[in-house]
Motif scaffolding. Structure first.
Motif, mmCIF file in Angstrom:
data_model
loop_
_atom_site.group_PDB
_atom_site.id
_atom_site.type_symbol
_atom_site.label_atom_id
_atom_site.label_comp_id
_atom_site.label_asym_id
_atom_site.label_seq_id
_atom_site.Cartn_x
_atom_site.Cartn_y
_atom_site.Cartn_z
ATOM 1 N N PRO A 166 0.518 10.544 9.198
ATOM 2 C CA PRO A 166 1.442 9.866 9.890
ATOM 3 C C PRO A 166 2.121 8.646 9.172
ATOM 4 O O PRO A 166 1.717 8.226 8.295
ATOM 5 N N ILE A 167 3.494 8.381 9.516
ATOM 6 C CA ILE A 167 4.221 7.375 8.902
ATOM 7 C C ILE A 167 4.733 6.643 10.190
ATOM 8 O O ILE A 167 4.973 6.769 11.270
ATOM 9 N N ALA A 168 4.839 5.088 9.826
ATOM 10 C CA ALA A 168 5.322 4.165 10.691
ATOM 11 C C ALA A 168 6.749 3.828 10.510
ATOM 12 O O ALA A 168 6.930 3.524 9.249
ATOM 13 N N ALA A 169 7.829 4.053 11.336
ATOM 14 C CA ALA A 169 9.277 3.759 11.311
ATOM 15 C C ALA A 169 9.661 2.390 12.160
ATOM 16 O O ALA A 169 9.212 2.534 13.590
ATOM 17 N N GLY A 170 10.032 1.646 11.648
ATOM 18 C CA GLY A 170 10.517 0.323 12.499
ATOM 19 C C GLY A 170 11.600 -0.386 11.908
ATOM 20 O O GLY A 170 12.020 -0.092 10.814
ATOM 21 N N SER A 171 12.061 -1.441 12.375
ATOM 22 C CA SER A 171 13.264 -2.228 12.156
ATOM 23 C C SER A 171 12.947 -3.373 11.095
ATOM 24 O O SER A 171 13.706 -3.848 10.343
ATOM 25 N N LYS A 172 11.415 -3.551 10.680
ATOM 26 C CA LYS A 172 11.220 -4.516 10.018
ATOM 27 C C LYS A 172 10.032 -4.040 9.230
ATOM 28 O O LYS A 172 8.915 -3.737 9.703
ATOM 29 N N VAL A 173 9.868 -4.043 7.658
ATOM 30 C CA VAL A 173 8.707 -3.615 7.045
ATOM 31 C C VAL A 173 8.082 -4.951 6.544
ATOM 32 O O VAL A 173 8.618 -5.699 5.546
ATOM 33 N N ILE A 174 6.812 -5.287 6.709
ATOM 34 C CA ILE A 174 6.173 -6.449 6.359
ATOM 35 C C ILE A 174 5.167 -6.336 5.428
ATOM 36 O O ILE A 174 4.445 -5.455 5.563
ATOM 37 N N ALA A 175 5.307 -6.838 4.375
ATOM 38 C CA ALA A 175 4.337 -7.232 3.379
ATOM 39 C C ALA A 175 3.036 -7.973 3.655
ATOM 40 O O ALA A 175 1.904 -8.016 3.247
ATOM 41 N N ASP A 176 3.415 -9.146 4.088
ATOM 42 C CA ASP A 176 2.327 -9.933 4.587
ATOM 43 C C ASP A 176 1.322 -9.715 5.649
ATOM 44 O O ASP A 176 1.742 -9.308 6.908
ATOM 45 N N HIS A 177 -0.052 -9.397 5.117
ATOM 46 C CA HIS A 177 -0.864 -9.060 5.988
ATOM 47 C C HIS A 177 -1.170 -9.916 7.301
ATOM 48 O O HIS A 177 -1.851 -9.641 8.222
ATOM 49 N N ASN A 178 -0.816 -11.200 7.336
ATOM 50 C CA ASN A 178 -1.000 -12.219 8.301
ATOM 51 C C ASN A 178 0.085 -11.955 9.303
ATOM 52 O O ASN A 178 -0.023 -12.736 10.434
ATOM 53 N N ALA A 179 1.118 -11.387 9.041
ATOM 54 C CA ALA A 179 2.366 -11.281 9.816
ATOM 55 C C ALA A 179 1.813 -10.329 11.100
ATOM 56 O O ALA A 179 1.083 -9.703 11.278
ATOM 57 N N ALA A 180 2.714 -10.730 12.274
ATOM 58 C CA ALA A 180 2.405 -10.194 13.464
ATOM 59 C C ALA A 180 2.646 -8.407 13.465
ATOM 60 O O ALA A 180 1.686 -7.694 14.077
ATOM 61 N N THR A 181 3.746 -8.442 12.692
ATOM 62 C CA THR A 181 3.910 -6.912 12.710
ATOM 63 C C THR A 181 2.663 -6.162 11.673
ATOM 64 O O THR A 181 2.502 -5.002 12.204
ATOM 65 N N ALA A 182 2.491 -6.692 10.702
ATOM 66 C CA ALA A 182 1.350 -5.953 9.923
ATOM 67 C C ALA A 182 0.131 -5.905 10.900
ATOM 68 O O ALA A 182 -0.647 -4.924 10.789
#
Length: 952
Positions: A166-182
């Motif tokens: 699987p792959i995830a596709a979204g409007s924002k790619v986040i590298a910070d593991h503490n971010a809400a998206t991550a």
């Protein structure tokens, strides 16, 4: 099959988002390039040549983002009408990948990131799956490394890998593991190997026009855990090149168009089963069979081995044979580029008439494009022409719903390049014997796969909301796929009705809830009825009688008694029913039906067999089990009072049991059936059978520690005793029910029953029964902790046994006096009585009494300081009790043995025997004993000895 290089294989659209991706794709195309502008979008159209011909490839740059990718792809489809659309680009790696690897998406998660704070982050998730045929081909390509040769300018070292994930596709790619998206990705898209921004929109745009096959191919340009601008600059061209190489190798291997000289390419498969779940083991078994066939000739390519794969999928009606065949076929379409043939042979269907092989062959010839005037009139000639046409072609042939080998044989190809799947309810013996077919039996779905089926059809949220109701539905359906599908269909069409209500309806109505008035294929009873068409009259009668036979399964001797058939014919009939998938053969020569098939058999018995036939059959099999149990009980305890049951029904013979091991094994195997036989006998008012089954199960129950079953069987026997003429049966019932209650810790009830037993024995002037009752009263008071009363009753039992000149019972009483005297600290008296008991037991060859007495002597030796002598006695007692299969007392002796070991400082030996005793106590549900032994282990001082007790 080959084509010239000028043959146009088809049109493909390849989309990219970045310039670096666009350039990597364009390097694989030949000019001259045709630039076309449509609705503001500029396309470059080139050619991709393969050994089979050429693809027309339109290259489009969509820009970033899901929405833009979907819009641009819809435009490209409307302009070029392609057969294949691919999105080729880069992505950030999340897990299980390295830079340069290629990820092909078998599912794409779409997430909406919202605001990047823990309190305001409001994600929404949706999923998209690619075209099934294209992902199947991609899986095959990823299994080998041949695609790497297309990497430009040269294959790197080490070479990258390709994975299907699987792959995830979204409007924002986040590298910070503490971010809400991550954090959200980790929680809800945990299996996503990569993250990007266009894949979901691309697939959404593809499915606006469902004639195209779509796939997302991504090269890993960086890892999100270490994302930097420098890393992007280094890896983006490399990752783009790798993704493009995989995409173009996929095009190169794509199925070529029909070659008119070789005939048409048929694609006759039914639609892939919607929401297919489970069957991983069976799918893997079919994979292994295909790989074995392809590898049977050195150097053989796909489908080109020396041995054709023929797999016969068998199972009862509605078990999912066709679903499995189609699901597997669609997973491997790339292995059969020359086409797929499918025919329903109507072996078990509403039509009722088998399809003639001539009709099936003619249908295949039509599908292969044979002109009418070329088709011979003779079946053999038609079959020969059919075999000639498929020879050397990599084809899949599905022969569905076959009833006989004669239907199948003319449809088998002669070429090892073809693969054949046969489905049917019968085990097609000659297909296995003569053609080497692999038999793949299908059983019901395990609970987790059954739950997955319901979740796929009802939605995961609805299933998760009522877990208890779902468990009950799965249990009532017995994991049967068609039953589960019918249940799901009913629940899905009633969204306002709770699943608990659906379960209650199924529980109350049984098979009726799985019926359908107008659609026979949607009715489980009707589907099952088709299996009876090809049964002989004898098989049909046996099938019905098995539905009313007591117990969860049966054996050939029991079936002979049930049906009145000779033993050899009973066994042959069982094998015939197994061959039709109405019965399942299990280890130990046992045969069982699925619960729903059994319900149908029960209904068949009640609708087709007269009452007197049914009652006579149940009487015969009940007598068979009773008299075999009596023989087993005599072997287990030959010194027990002989209480003979009445003669069996004419023609019923107990199963021969040569020795005690055979007797114990038979009791173990038939225990559930014996309990069911007693319940059935009670329902029919066969009070004699009810009482004698309780009597003949007692020794087995006590030895195996089946305390609850012992209480239940003697409660039924006590009720039956009111209807029996022998007055002694009621007193014996109270005595043995009292003992069963005492062993279970129901002390008040035990005392009540034992006092009634003693009163009846006195009134009937029966000293033998009085002696036995006093012996049980001693046991009961001992278990209550009143050793003085126990000793008093033991003395009374001893006096009566001596007066009756019953040496074995006298030995039992002597040991009882010795045991309770020892419990009271009177060790000299105890030793004297136990030694006398041991002598009598050995003289009369009573190993159970000998073991009891040795255990008592071990207790006496330990408490008088002779720990070595105690261990010697306990070891001998343990050996005898293990030999008798007396698990209940084995646990007690192990418990006792630990104390002299501990007294001698042998803590490891003490731990060993107490751990085994603890396990046995837990298995037998003896909670208080288990807790006591656990305390003993803890008191040894090693914290590692404390184990979790399962006292539920």
């Amino acid at each position: 099959m080959t084509t010239s290089n000028d043959t146009v294989l088809g049109t493909a659209v390849i989309c990219t988002a970045l310039d670096v991706e666009y350039r990597a794709v364009r390097e694989h195309l030949d000019g001259p390039f045709d630039e076309r502008e449509k609705n503001g979008t500029l396309y470059q159209v080139g050619t991709f040549r393969t050994g089979h011909g050429r693809w027309v490839v339109a290259l489009a740059q969509t820009g970033a983002g899901n929405t833009q990718a979907g819009i641009e792809l819809e435009r490209a489809i409307s302009v070029f009408h392609p057969q294949i659309v691919l999105f080729v680009g880069v992505a950030g790696g999340r897990k299980d990948v390295k830079p340069g690897d290629v990820v092909v998406a078998d599912e794409i998660y779409d997430y909406e990131s919202g605001k990047d704070t823990a309190s305001e982050f409001l994600p929404r998730i949706k999923t998209k799956a690619p075209a099934h045929r294209l992902i199947a081909r991609a899986k095959a390509l990823a299994r080998d490394d041949a695609w790497q040769h297309r990497i430009l300018p040269a294959t790197p070292h080490p070479a990258p890998k390709a994975v299907i994930k699987p792959i995830a596709a979204g409007s924002k790619v986040i590298a910070d593991h503490n971010a809400a998206t991550a954090r959200y990705l980790a929680t809800y898209c945990g299996d996503a190997a990569a993250v990007e921004m266009e894949g979901y929109g691309f697939l959404h745009g593809a499915y606006v026009n469902d004639t195209v096959q779509a796939l997302v191919v991504r090269g890993i340009s960086d890892l999100l855990s270490g994302k930097t601008e420098t890393a992007d600059a280094h890896w983006q061209p490399t990752a783009s090149s790798h993704a493009a190489a995989f995409a173009f190798e996929l095009l190169a291997r794509h199925t070529t168009p029909p070659n008119p000289a070789a005939g048409a390419i048929p694609q006759q498969l039914l639609a892939a089963p919607a929401r297919f779940v489970g069957r991983a083991d069976q799918l893997a078994e079919l994979d292994r069979a295909l790989n074995a066939a392809e590898g049977s000739s050195p150097g053989a390519g796909p489908g080109g081995g020396a041995t054709a794969m023929i797999s016969a999928i068998g199972g009862t009606g509605g078990i999912g044979k066709t679903w499995l065949a189609l699901a597997w076929a669609y997973r491997h379409l790339e292995r059969f580029p020359d086409g797929q043939l499918f025919v329903d042979l109507h072996g078990f269907s509403p039509a009722g008439d088998l399809m003639d092989p001539a009709v099936a062959v003619r249908g295949f010839l039509d599908a292969l494009g044979v002109e009418v005037n070329r088709i011979p009139t003779d079946l053999d000639a038609q079959a020969a022409l059919y075999r000639s046409l498929v020879a050397g072609r990599r084809m899949l042939i599905v022969l569905d719903n076959a009833a006989t080998s004669d239907q199948v044989a003319p449809l088998l190809p002669g070429s090892p390049s073809c693969t054949v799947l046969v489905t049917g309810r019968h085990r097609l013996a000659s297909l296995i014997d003569r053609h080497g077919a692999r038999h793949l039996p299908l059983d019901v779905l395990p609970p987790e796969e059954a739950r997955g089926l319901l979740a796929a059809r009802l939605g995961a949220d609805r299933v998760a909301a009522e877990p208890e109701a779902v468990d009950e539905l799965i249990g009532l359906c017995g994991g049967h796929p068609l039953a589960l599908a019918i249940t799901a269909r009913t629940a899905d069409t009633r969204p306002g009705v709770a699943l608990a209500e659906a379960a209650a309806e199924l529980r109350d109505l049984g098979l009726e809830a799985l019926d359908h008035d107008t659609d026979p294929a949607a009715s489980l009873p009707t589907v099952l009825s088709w299996s009876l068409r090809y049964l002989t009259d004898t098989q049909r009668t046996v099938f019905a009688l098995l539905g009313i036979a007591p117990g969860p399964d049966t054996t050939p001797p029991a079936t002979a008694a049930l049906t009145g058939l000779p033993a050899h014919l009973a066994r042959k009939t069982l094998n015939g029913l197994e061959n039709t998938s109405l019965l399942e053969r299990r280890p130990g020569g046992r045969y069982a039906m699925h619960d729903l098939v059994r319900r149908y058999a029960t209904d068949t018995a009640h609708t087709t067999l007269p009452e007197e036939v049914r009652e006579a059959a149940v009487t015969r099999v009940g007598d068979f089990h009773l008299h075999t149990a009596h023989a087993a009980d005599r072997l287990l305890d030959p010194h027990r009072a002989l209480v003979r049951p009445g003669p069996p029904a004419p023609g019923v013979y107990p199963q021969p049991l040569p020795d005690t091991d055979a007797a114990l094994a038979w009791m173990d195997a038939e225990h559930a059936t014996l309990l069911a036989t007693q319940r059935t006998a009670a329902t029919l008012g066969r009070h004699h059978t009810v009482w004698h089954l309780a009597w003949n199960l007692t020794t087995f129950h006590v030895r195996r520690g089946h305390r609850h079953d012992e209480v239940t069987t003697w409660q039924a026997a006590l009720e039956a005793a009111d209807h029996l003429s022998d007055p002694a049966t009621r007193g014996r019932s109270h005595r043995l029910l009292g003992r069963a209650c005492s062993l279970l810790g129901l002390h008040e009830q035990a005392t009540t029953h034992l006092e009634q037993a003693l009163d009846l024995a006195v009134r009937h002037r029966d000293p033998t029964e009085q002696a036995r009752t006093h012996r049980v009263l001693a046991l009961a008071w001992g278990l209550r902790g009143d050793d003085r009363q126990a000793l008093e009753h033991s003395h009374r039992a001893l006096d009566l046994s001596r007066a009756l000149d019953q040496p074995v019972r006298e030995a039992d009483a002597l040991n009882a006096v010795g045991w309770f005297a020892a419990r009271l600290g009177r060790f000299d008296t105890a030793r004297e009585h136990c030694q006398a008991a041991l002598t009598l037991h050995r003289h009369h060859h009573n190993p159970e009494g000998e073991a009891d007495t040795l255990d008592s002597l071990g207790y006496i030796a330990h408490h008088t300081g002779d720990h070595h002598q105690a261990l010697d006695h306990y070891h001998h007692a343990l050996t005898l009790r293990r030999g008798l299969g007396h698990a209940y007392q084995v646990a007690d002796t192990l418990d006792h043995m630990g104390h002299p070991h501990a007294a001698l400082g042998r803590h490891e030996q003490a731990r060993t025997v107490w751990r085994e005793a603890l396990q046995l106590y837990q298995e037998q549900g003896r909670t208080a004993d288990a807790e006591r032994v656990q305390r003993q282990l803890n008191d040894l001082g090693d914290p590692g000895d404390s184990v979790a007790l399962d006292l539920s």
